[in-house]
Design an enzyme around this catalytic site. Structure first.
Site, short mmCIF file in Angstrom:
data_model
loop_
_atom_site.label_atom_id
_atom_site.label_comp_id
_atom_site.label_asym_id
_atom_site.label_seq_id
_atom_site.Cartn_x
_atom_site.Cartn_y
_atom_site.Cartn_z
N SER B 340 7.15 8.49 -1.81
CA SER B 340 5.93 7.77 -1.44
C SER B 340 4.99 7.51 -2.61
CB SER B 340 5.18 8.56 -0.37
OG SER B 340 6.05 8.85 0.69
N ASP B 358 -6.74 -7.36 4.04
CA ASP B 358 -7.48 -6.35 4.79
C ASP B 358 -7.19 -6.41 6.28
OD1 ASP B 358 -8.50 -5.57 2.45
OD2 ASP B 358 -10.44 -6.58 2.69
N HIS B 383 2.06 6.85 13.47
CA HIS B 383 0.68 6.85 13.00
C HIS B 383 -0.23 5.97 13.83
CE1 HIS B 383 2.81 8.23 9.33
NE2 HIS B 383 1.72 9.00 9.21
N CYS B 396 2.06 6.18 5.58
CA CYS B 396 2.86 5.68 6.70
C CYS B 396 4.02 4.85 6.19
CB CYS B 396 1.98 4.85 7.64
SG CYS B 396 2.95 4.09 8.96
#
Lengths: 177, 637, 448
Positions: B340, B358, B383, B396
C-alpha cells in the site's frame, strides 16, 4: 707450525730456561691486556677505548718475528676477545690476524726501535684495526655500526701515546727474560 | 771461437742484469703480495655476499641488504558521521609469525607456554607447513591481534639469543562498530584479489593492497586509501633491525588516507539499528531537502571486523550459506512489492491525470470484481463509502483498484517513473538494485507477452510484479513531501550531486495526498502507531503479500515463512518536511507493526534537535485538520 | 703448486687462517648457533682472574678505610646490604598483597609468591665488542643460573641472562639494542614494551598516543614478558611526546644508575614453575603469566579486550536509555524520549582532515556509556578508577624509589614502604640462600 715455535724447539738447551720464561710472558701479557679491557672500563669508562690487546699484537709483530708467528699470535688474542664478547667468534680474530701479518712485514722494512716510527705505526694500526673491524661488522654481520673517523684518529693518538711506554716496558721484560 | 774478454764481459753484464732482475722482482713480489691480499679480501666479500648473506634459498631475505626498505602502510582515513563522530576507526594490530629459517622445534614449547597457545596444535601447524612443502621463506602465522602482554613477551624474547624465529608484523587494521552497525552502508576492506587485479577498476592496485570491497569503503576507496611510505632500517645478518638516525631523512612518509564524513547521523543510525534488532529488513532515513542519507540499516548484518584481518573461510561460508543473506544490503538491494505504500503515488497519478477528483467516491463492500476476477480488500467487512482522503487513511484497496483500473498500466508506470520508482536512485553505493515498475513495454520486453488489464488491478495496490527498494520508497515519498522535487540520495557531504529533478505537479494534488498521509498517522488510520505528540508525522503503511492466497496456503504447509512483508514510510513535519524514513520488515506480517520503527527514528531526529537547543519545527499555523494532540503540546523552546 | 706454496708460505698461511675464521663466522651466522666450547673455555679461564681482581680491588679500597678496624663492620654492612636488598624485594610483594582487601588471602598469595629465590652475583667484567651492552657476572650454571633469568637490583631491573657458563654468566643489560621487557606505568597503567637503544636511555614502545604518561612518572615491570616478575621498578620517564604511531617515551633505567656492581639473579622456587616446563626446554626459563598468580588489582585499562568506536558508545547510550524507559525499540504505541541522551561529541574535529597519526588509534577507554545526566565531565574520567591516585607522593628526584616513590604499581596506599613491618620475611629468610655473605656455593676464588 710457526717459525717461533720452531726456533723454540731447536734452540740450545742452555737457553731453554729463559725461553720458557719468555713463552710464559707471551701468554700472560695478552691475558693481562684483555683482562684490563674487560675489567677496568667498568670504573673508568674512558679507558674502554684503549686497545691494549691490539698494542700487544703490534709489539709482538714488530719484534722482528716471522709473519706466521704474528698471524697466529694476533688470531689467538682476537679469538679470546671474541669469546668474551656477545658477537660471533672470529671478528676480532680476523682483524688481529691481519694486523699481525702486516705489522710483521712492515717490521722488516722499518727501524722499529725508533720511537717516532713506533708511534706512527701504533697509530696506523689502531686506525687500521678499527676501520677493518667496522668493515667486517658491516660486511659480514650487516651491523649498523657507525665509524667516526675523527674520533678514531683521536683515540689512535691516545693508543699510540700509550704504546710508547708500554713497548718500552715490554722490551725491558723481554731483555730480562 | 769467441774472445774470452767478450765472454767475460757478456757474463758480467748478464750477471748484473740478473741481479737487477732479482732486486726488481723482490719489490714486485712484495707489491704482488699486498695486491693478492686485497684481491683475496675483495673476492671473499663477494663470495660472502653470495653465499652467506644472499643465498637464493632465502628468497624473502634475498634483498637483505644491510639497508632494507620496510613499507609503512598508510592508515586508511576514518569514516565519520555528519557530526564528526567516529564510525570506523583504525587500530594497531600486531601479528606473530614464525620465520621458518630460524625455527627450532625445541623453542615451540616455551613459545606456546609464553603465549598460552596449545603446544600440540602449534607443533601440528608447523608440521603441516613443513609437509605441505611451502617455500622456506614463507613464515608461519601463529597469532593474530596480539595483546600488549603477548607483545611484550614476544618482543623480549625475539633477540638472537633466545627465539630468533619470532617475527612481529604491525599493521593498522580497520575497526568497525560492533554488531554490524551500519555494516552494509560502510562495507568492508580486504586484500585485493587475483581476479580483481585483472579488471580495469582494480588494475592500479598491487598484490597485497588492502582496498575497500563494498559499501562506502569501496565507493570512496580513493579518498580513504592513503599512500604507503617507506622506512629504512639496517638489517644485520641475524635479521635484527636497527635504525640509524641518518636514515630518518630518507624515509618516505606514509600519507594517511583522508577522513570521510558521511551524511549519516549516528543518533538516528543507533536508534534504527536497535529498532531492527532481531528483525529482517531495512531502514532508510533521508533528508528530502537535499538527499542526504541520515541512516541506513540492513538486517541481518554481518561483522565487518571479520574482514578486517583476513576472513576465515569458515566465517565466509557461514555468511554465504546463511539463508537470510546477511551480506545483502537490503536498504538498496531488497526488491520487494511495495504494497500500500504505492498508493500515495497512485492517488497523485489519479489526481494529476484527472481520472479521479474530490467527488470521486466508491463503495467498498470488502472487495470488488474486475475482469471476471474477484479482488478482496484487506478489510473483510469493507470500508463503506470511500473518497480519496479516506482511501489513503484507511488504505482501502477497492478504492485504488478503481483508480488503477481507470489509469491503466502505462499511466501508472509513467507516474511511478516520475516519482523515482523503477530505476536506480543513483545513491553513491555499489550494487544498487533497480526495482520493477511493470508496463506493457516491460512485459513484452521481459516476457514477450501482452499486458492483461486484470494485472493492472494488483499493481494498483503495489502488488503483482511491482517491486521497490527501501531507498526508492524513502526517496519517492520524500520528494513528494517537499512538493515534487527529487535530490539524488547520497552518503557523503562532499560529493557533488546533480541538481534536483523537479517534476511539475499541481501543488493542490500533492497537498491532498499528504493530507491523506497525515491522516494515516493522526486520524485513526493504519499508521497510528507512528504518532508523535507535538510533531506532525505523515506516513503510509504497506503490507505486501508474498504470493497469491492459494500459493500462500501450500507454502505455509511446506513450513516456509510466507508472512507478508511489512512496510512503513513516514516523514515529518507535514509542512517543510525535514526527514523521511522508510522501513521494511520482511515477514513482519502487518504494515502497522512496522510504524513504530519509523516513529522512533523520527523521534530520535527531533529529540536530538531539542537536545541541541534547536527549536522544534513549528506546527503549521493554518488551522487545517488540527488534532487535539498537536495543539495540546506546544513547540518546545 | 709446491713452488707456489713454499714461495708464498706466509701469504698462504695468512689466507688459510682468515678463511678458517670466516668459515667460523659463516657457521655462526648461518646456523644462528654459537660455538659454545671456545667461549666456555675463554670465560672459564678469565673468570677466576676477574674474580680475583675484583676481590683485590674491594679489599684494597677497604684498606683505605682502615681495613683492620672496620673489617667486622664492613662484612656486617655488606651482609646487611644484601639483606636490605632482599627485604626491599620482599617488600614489593608484601605491599602488593597487603593492598588487596583480604589480608589473610594476601598473605597466602604472598607465601605462594615469595619463594622466587634470588642469587646475589657480582659484575666482574664488561663484554668486549662494540655494539652490544653485556656484562659478566660471577655466578654461572653451577649456581643454578639459566639463560632467560631476570637480573635486578633493588633499585630496578638490570637485564637478563643470555648465556650461562659454569662459573659465570653473560648478562644482557637493559640498554642493549636487542633488549626488551614488558612495562607498565604507575599512574595510568599504560602498558608498553621497554627497548634498549644502546645508549643510557631506553625507549618505551607501543604505548598509544592517547594514553597519558607524565615526565617523572615511574615505570614498573608488568610481568607480561615472562622474564621479570611484575612490580619491579624500571625507571623514571625523562621525556615523553607523541610519535607517529606510538608515544615516544624515554626513561633512564633506575637499576643502571651509578654503574652496576652487585645484582640479584632471579632463580625461581620450583613450585612457581609451570608444571611441565623443565622437561621441555632445559636451559630456558619462562615465568608464569602474571595475572594467573599475582592476585592483582583488576586491570582497569582492559586494553586488549574491547575496542570500540563512537558508534558503539552512542548505541550503548540509546540502549540504556531504552532500558531505563522499559521499552524496546520500534515497538508499542508511545514514542520513546531521547531528549535525555547524553550524546557523544566528535573526538576529532571533522574539519581537520589528515588525522594526526595519534588519531589512528581508537579512543577506547573514554566515556563508557554512562547515560547519567549531569556527569558531563565523564569524558575526562580516565579509566584508572581503581587506583586511588596514590596522591603520587611528590616523586623524589632520587633515583632510588625507596622512601616515598611508590614501590609497587599495585599499591594504592603507598605511605612508606619502610614503615610496613615485614612479618613474613623472618620465617622466610632461611629459605633464601643468597643475600647473606655466606652463600652456599662459592666459586673457587670467591670473595671471602
Amino acid at each position: 707450525m710457526s717459525e717461533y715455535t720452531e726456533r723454540l724447539l731447536t734452540s740450545p738447551s742452555r737457553k731453554n730456561q729463559s725461553d720458557r720464561l719468555r713463552l710464559v710472558w707471551l701468554i700472560i701479557i695478552p691475558l693481562i691486556a684483555i683482562l684490563f679491557q674487560v675489567y677496568v672500563p667498568r670504573f673508568v669508562s674512558f679507558l674502554s677505548y684503549l686497545e691494549l690487546p691490539l698494542l700487544i699484537t703490534v709489539h709482538f709483530a714488530l719484534g722482528r718475528r716471522g709473519p706466521i708467528a704474528s698471524v697466529f699470535y694476533g688470531m689467538s688474542i682476537g679469538l679470546v676477545q671474541d669469546s668474551l664478547s656477545h658477537q660471533p667468534i672470529g671478528m676480532f680474530g680476523i682483524v688481529k690476524t691481519l694486523v699481525g701479518y702486516f705489522a710483521a712485514s712492515v717490521s722488516q722494512r722499518f727501524d722499529v726501535e725508533n720511537p717516532i716510527v713506533t708511534f706512527i705505526l701504533s697509530f696506523f694500526f689502531y686506525f687500521f684495526h678499527q676501520f677493518f673491524y667496522w668493515v667486517l661488522a658491516r660486511a659480514l654481520l650487516g651491523e649498523a655500526m657507525i665509524f667516526d673517523p675523527q674520533q678514531t684518529l683521536l683515540f689512535g693518538l691516545l693508543n699510540a701515546a700509550v704504546a710508547l711506554p708500554l713497548f718500552h716496558i715490554l722490551d725491558k721484560l723481554k731483555v730480562a727474560a | 771461437m769467441t774472445h774470452p774478454d767478450r765472454e767475460e764481459e757478456r757474463q758480467l753484464s748478464a750477471n748484473r742484469l740478473l741481479r737487477d732482475d732479482t732486486k726488481f722482482a723482490s719489490g714486485k713480489i712484495a707489491f704482488f703480495q699486498y695486491v693478492m691480499v686485497a684481491i683475496f679480501l675483495f673476492l671473499v666479500t663477494g663470495f660472502w655476499d653470495l653465499q652467506i648473506r644472499y643465498p637464493e634459498v632465502y628468497q624473502e631475505r634475498a634483498e637483505r641488504n644491510s639497508i632494507k626498505s620496510i613499507p609503512v602502510l598508510a592508515p586508511r582515513g576514518k569514516i565519520l558521521d555528519r557530526d564528526g563522530r567516529v564510525i570506523v576507526d583504525n587500530h594497531s594490530s600486531f601479528s606473530l609469525f614464525l620465520s621458518r629459517e630460524d625455527l627450532k622445534m625445541e623453542h615451540l614449547k616455551p613459545i606456546a607456554e609464553g603465549l598460552s597457545l596449545d603446544y600440540d596444535a602449534l607443533v601440528a601447524r608447523v608440521h603441516r607447513f613443513q609437509t605441505r612443502g611451502a617455500p622456506q621463506y614463507e613464515p608461519i602465522m601463529i597469532k593474530d591481534e596480539l595483546t600488549p602482554a603477548e607483545l611484550a613477551f614476544v618482543e623480549s624474547h625475539k633477540d638472537p639469543d633466545t627465539f630468533p624465529e619470532l617475527e612481529v608484523i604491525h599493521v593498522q587494521r580497520r575497526l568497525y562498530p560492533r554488531d554490524g552497525l551500519a555494516a552494509h552502508a560502510i562495507g568492508y576492506v580486504g586484500e585485493v584479489s587475483e581476479v580483481e587485479l585483472n579488471t580495469p577498476e582494480f588494475a592500479r592496485f598491487h598484490q597485497g593492497d588492502v582496498i575497500g570491497k563494498d559499501g562506502i569503503e569501496r565507493q570512496y576507496n580513493d579518498t580513504l586509501m592513503g599512500v604507503d611510505g617507506q622506512r629504512r632500517v639496517e638489517v644485520d645478518s641475524f635479521g635484527n633491525q636497527r635504525r640509524l638516525p641518518e636514515d630518518e631523512d630518507k624515509d618516505k612518509e606514509a600519507v594517511p588516507g583522508k577522513n570521510l564524513q558521511l551524511t549519516i547521523d549516528l543518533d538516528l543510525q543507533a536508534v534504527a539499528e536497535l529498532a531492527m534488532e532481531n528483525r529482517r529488513g531495512a531502514v532508510v532515513a533521508i533528508d528530502p531537502r537535499n538527499g542526504e542519507v541520515l541512516a541506513m540499516v540492513s538486517r541481518p548484518a554481518f561483522d565487518p571486523n571479520l574482514f578486517a584481518s583476513r576472513i576465515r573461510s569458515k566465517d565466509w561460508k557461514e555468511l554465504i550459506d546463511n539463508k537470510d543473506h546477511p551480506l545483502l544490503n537490503r536498504a538498496i538491494q531488497a526488491q520487494q512489492a511495495p504494497g500500500s505504500t504505492f498508493k500515495p503515488m497512485m492517488a497523485l497519478a489519479g489526481l494529476e491525470t484527472g481520472v479521479i477528483n474530490d467527488n470521486f467516491i466508491i463503495h467498498c463492500p470488502g472487495g470488488a470484481t474486475f475482469y471476471n476476477h474477484y479482488y478482496a480488500c484487506h478489510l473483510k467487512g469493507g470500508h463503506g463509502t470511500v473518497e480519496l482522503h479516506k482511501g489513503i487513511v484507511q488504505s482501502c484497496d477497492v478504492f485504488f483498484y478503481n483508480v488503477g483500473n481507470r489509469l491503466g498500466i502505462d499511466r501508472i508506470a509513467e507516474y511511478a517513473d516520475k516519482v523515482g520508482l523503477g530505476h536506480k536512485t543513483g545513491i553513491d553505493l555499489p550494487h544498487e538494485a533497480e526495482g520493477i515498475v511493470p508496463s506493457t513495454k516491460w512485459k513484452i520486453r521481459n516476457f514477450r507477452e501482452k499486458w492483461y488489464a486484470g494485472e493492472t488491478i494488483s499493481v494498483a495496490i503495489g502488488q503483482g510484479a511491482t517491486t521497490v527498494t527501501p531507498i526508492q520508497l524513502a526517496n519517492y515519498v520524500g520528494g513528494l513531501a517537499i512538493g515534487g522535487m527529487w535530490f539524488q540520495p547520497h552518503m557523503t557531504k562532499e560529493t557533488p550531486i546533480p541538481p534536483a529533478r523537479r517534476v511539475e505537479f499541481n501543488p493542490d494534488n500533492i497537498r491532498k495526498v499528504i493530507d491523506g498521509m497525515y491522516g494515516v498517522v493522526n486520524e485513526g488510520g493504519t499508521g497510528g502507531r507512528a504518532r508523535i505528540p507535538g510533531i506532525e508525522v505523515c506516513g503510509k503503511t504497506g503490507t505486501a503479500q508474498l504470493a497469491s492466497r492459494e500459493v500462500l496456503k501450500s507454502a505455509k504447509a511446506a513450513g516456509e515463512n510466507m508472512k507478508a512483508n511489512a512496510w512503513f514510510v513516514g516523514f515529518a513535519p507535514r509542512d517543510n518536511p525535514e526527514i523521511v524514513v522508510a522501513a521494511l520488515w520482511e515477514n513482519g506480517e502487518e504494515g502497522p507493526w512496522v510504524a513504530p520503527i519509523v516513529r522512533d527514528v523520527l523521534k530520535a531526529y527531533f529529540d536530538k534537535k531539542v537536545r541541541l537547543g534547536e527549536p522544534r519545527p513549528q506546527i503549521a499555523g493554518i488551522p487545517r485538520l488540527l488534532t487535539p494532540t498537536a495543539a495540546s503540546e506546544p513547540a518546545n523552546p | 703448486m709446491d713452488f707456489f706454496l713454499s714461495r708464498y708460505r706466509n701469504l698462504t698461511v695468512l689466507l688459510i687462517v682468515i678463511v678458517a675464521q670466516l668459515l667460523l663466522i659463516a657457521y655462526q651466522v648461518k646456523s644462528n648457533k654459537d660455538v659454545p666450547l671456545i667461549r666456555v673455555w675463554a670465560v672459564t679461564a678469565v673468570t677466576p682472574v676477574e674474580q680475583g681482581l675484583e676481590l683485590v680491588r674491594r679489599y684494597t679500597w677497604g684498606f683505605v678505610e682502615d681495613y683492620f678496624v672496620l673489617l667486622g663492620v664492613r662484612s656486617q654492612n655488606e651482609k646487611l646490604q644484601h639483606e636490605n636488598g632482599q627485604l626491599k624485594i620482599e617488600n614489593h610483594y608484601l605491599k602488593s598483597e597487603l593492598s588487596t582487601a583480604d589480608r589473610a588471602q594476601a598473605l597466602s598469595v604472598f607465601q605462594a609468591h615469595s619463594p622466587s629465590k634470588t642469587v646475589a652475583a657480582r659484575v666482574i667484567g664488561n663484554g668486549t665488542g662494540a655494539n652490544s651492552k653485556v656484562v659478566f657476572v660471577d655466578r654461572g650454571s653451577t649456581s643454578g643460573i639459566e639463560s632467560g633469568m631476570a637480573v635486578v637490583t633493588p633499585d630496578g631491573i638490570v637485564g637478563k641472562v643470555v648465556d650461562a657458563y659454569p662459573m659465570a654468566s653473560l648478562v644482557m643489560l637493559v640498554t642493549d639494542p636487542t633488549f626488551a621487557a614488558g612495562v607498565i606505568s604507575q599512574k595510568n597503567r599504560v602498558r608498553g614494551t621497554l627497548k634498549g637503544l644502546g645508549q643510557t636511555k631506553c625507549l618505551v614502545d607501543y604505548a598509544q598516543n592517547e594514553e597519558k604518561v607524565d615526565e617523572g612518572e615511574w615505570f614498573y615491570t608488568s610481568g607480561d614478558d615472562r622474564i621479570f616478575p611484575r612490580g619491579f621498578p624500571v625507571g623514571q620517564v625523562t621525556s615523553v611526546h607523541n610519535g607517529k604511531t606510538f608515544k615516544e617515551i624515554y626513561l633512564t633505567p633506575s637499576g643502571m644508575q651509578g654503574g652496576v656492581e652487585e645484582v640479584l639473579i632471579m632463580l625461581q622456587g620450583e613450585h612457581l614453575q609451570i608444571p611441565d616446563s623443565e622437561s621441555a626446554t632445559p636451559g630456558y626459563k619462562i615465568l608464569p603469566a602474571p595475572t594467573e598468580s599475582a592476585g592483582e588489582v583488576p586491570q582497569p585499562t582492559g586494553q586488549s579486550s574491547v575496542l570500540t568506536t563512537d558508534a558503539d558508545r552512542l548505541r550503548e547510550q540509546y540502549k540504556q536509555s531504552g532500558e531505563a524507559q522499559h521499552r524496546g525499540f520500534g515497538e508499542g504505541f508511545v514514542a520513546p524520549d531521547f531528549t535525555k541522551i547524553q550524546g557523544i561529541r566528535a573526538s576529532t574535529p571533522a574539519a581537520t582532515n589528515p588525522p594526526p597519526p595519534s588519531g589512528t588509534q581508537p579512543s577506547r577507554d573514554r566515556q563508557e556509556a554512562q547515560p547519567k545526566p549531569g556527569s558531563a565531565a565523564a569524558a575526562d574520567a580516565p579509566a584508572k578508577a581503581s587506583v586511588p591516585s596514590t596522591a603520587s607522593a611528590p616523586a623524589p628526584p632520587k633515583p632510588k624509589p625507596r622512601p616515598t616513590a611508590p614501590i609497587l604499581v599495585t599499591d594504592p596506599t603507598d605511605a612508606d614502604p619502610d614503615a610496613v613491618p615485614p612479618p613474613a620475611p623472618k620465617t622466610e629468610k632461611p629459605a633464601k640462600p643468597p643475600g647473606s655473605g655466606v652463600p652456599p656455593s662459592r666459586p673457587p676464588s670467591g670473595n671471602q
